[in-house]
Design an enzyme around this catalytic site. Structure first.
Site, PDB file in Angstrom:
ATOM      1  N   GLU A 162       3.532  -7.623  13.851  1.00 58.02           N
ATOM      2  CA  GLU A 162       2.723  -7.910  15.028  1.00 58.02           C
ATOM      3  C   GLU A 162       2.126  -9.309  14.965  1.00 58.02           C
ATOM      4  OE1 GLU A 162       0.132  -5.115  12.458  1.00 58.02           O
ATOM      5  OE2 GLU A 162       2.237  -5.421  12.850  1.00 58.02           O
ATOM      6  N   ARG A 197       0.812  -1.218   0.000  1.00 60.92           N
ATOM      7  CA  ARG A 197       0.000   0.000   0.000  1.00 60.92           C
ATOM      8  C   ARG A 197       0.843   1.264   0.000  1.00 60.92           C
ATOM      9  NH1 ARG A 197      -2.006  -3.911   2.869  1.00 60.92           N
ATOM     10  NH2 ARG A 197      -1.158  -3.095   4.798  1.00 60.92           N
TER      11      ARG A 197
END
Length: 185
Positions: A109, A72
């Site tokens: 994460e 992105r």
């Protein structure tokens, strides 16, 4: 430097960012809330607003190029670089570039990954604005910055659409300036 980097019309830009994101729960795995920018990209006016804000940051930072983090970050950095009259450097996921490459592994994460940069893309001392969509834990952004610095660039700032402050990404970037178009606290 980040004190000098101000987003023009910051409140309007932040509202555009907030309206352009949607949460996708349990993606890419259970427990993760993915921040999807597809609605922002689909809205020409919103997309133009954030691209212009990023281009303004690139100009204000004195960058000689804009780097985008796959995937992105590409969608944001490439048009911002063009609008600012600068070159675009893609920081790719591992295995997407022909050799030789520089490589940096990092923790997400929800797992681990690696980023690569084509060797020879960056000239020594070039000033680069690094762009991505979201700053979460800081692992991806830090790896991209370290990769660019290893290549000889000076990271003038990291610019993101959305910073998820509770995940603590900003401190993990050390003294690199961070500019978020919107910060979620």
């Amino acid at each position: 430097m980040s004190d000098l980097l101000v987003v023009p019309d910051a409140e309007r830009v932040a509202a555009t960012v907030v309206a352009g994101f949607r949460d996708v729960v349990d993606f890419p795995q259970p427990g993760v809330v993915f921040k999807d920018i597809t609605p922002l990209l689909a809205d020409a006016r919103a997309f133009a607003t954030v691209v212009e804000a990023l281009a303004a940051l690139a100009r204000a930072s004195g960058a000689s190029a804009v780097a985008g983090i796959e995937a992105r970050g590409f969608m944001l950095a490439a048009p911002a670089a063009e609008r600012a009259g600068l070159g675009f450097w893609p920081v790719r996921k591992a295995g997407k570039l022909p050799a030789p490459v520089l490589r940096r592994e990092y923790a997400l994460e929800y797992g681990t990954a690696a980023l690569e940069l084509s060797a020879g893309t960056v000239g020594a001392g070039e000033r680069v604005l690094v762009v991505d969509d979201v700053l979460a834990t800081g692992g991806t952004a830090r790896a991209a910055c370290e990769l660019l610095e290893e290549a000889g660039a000076q990271v003038v700032a990291l610019a993101v659409l959305l910073e998820l402050a509770p995940l603590g990404g900003r401190p993990r970037l050390g003294d690199r300036p961070v500019v978020a178009l919107h910060t979620q606290t």
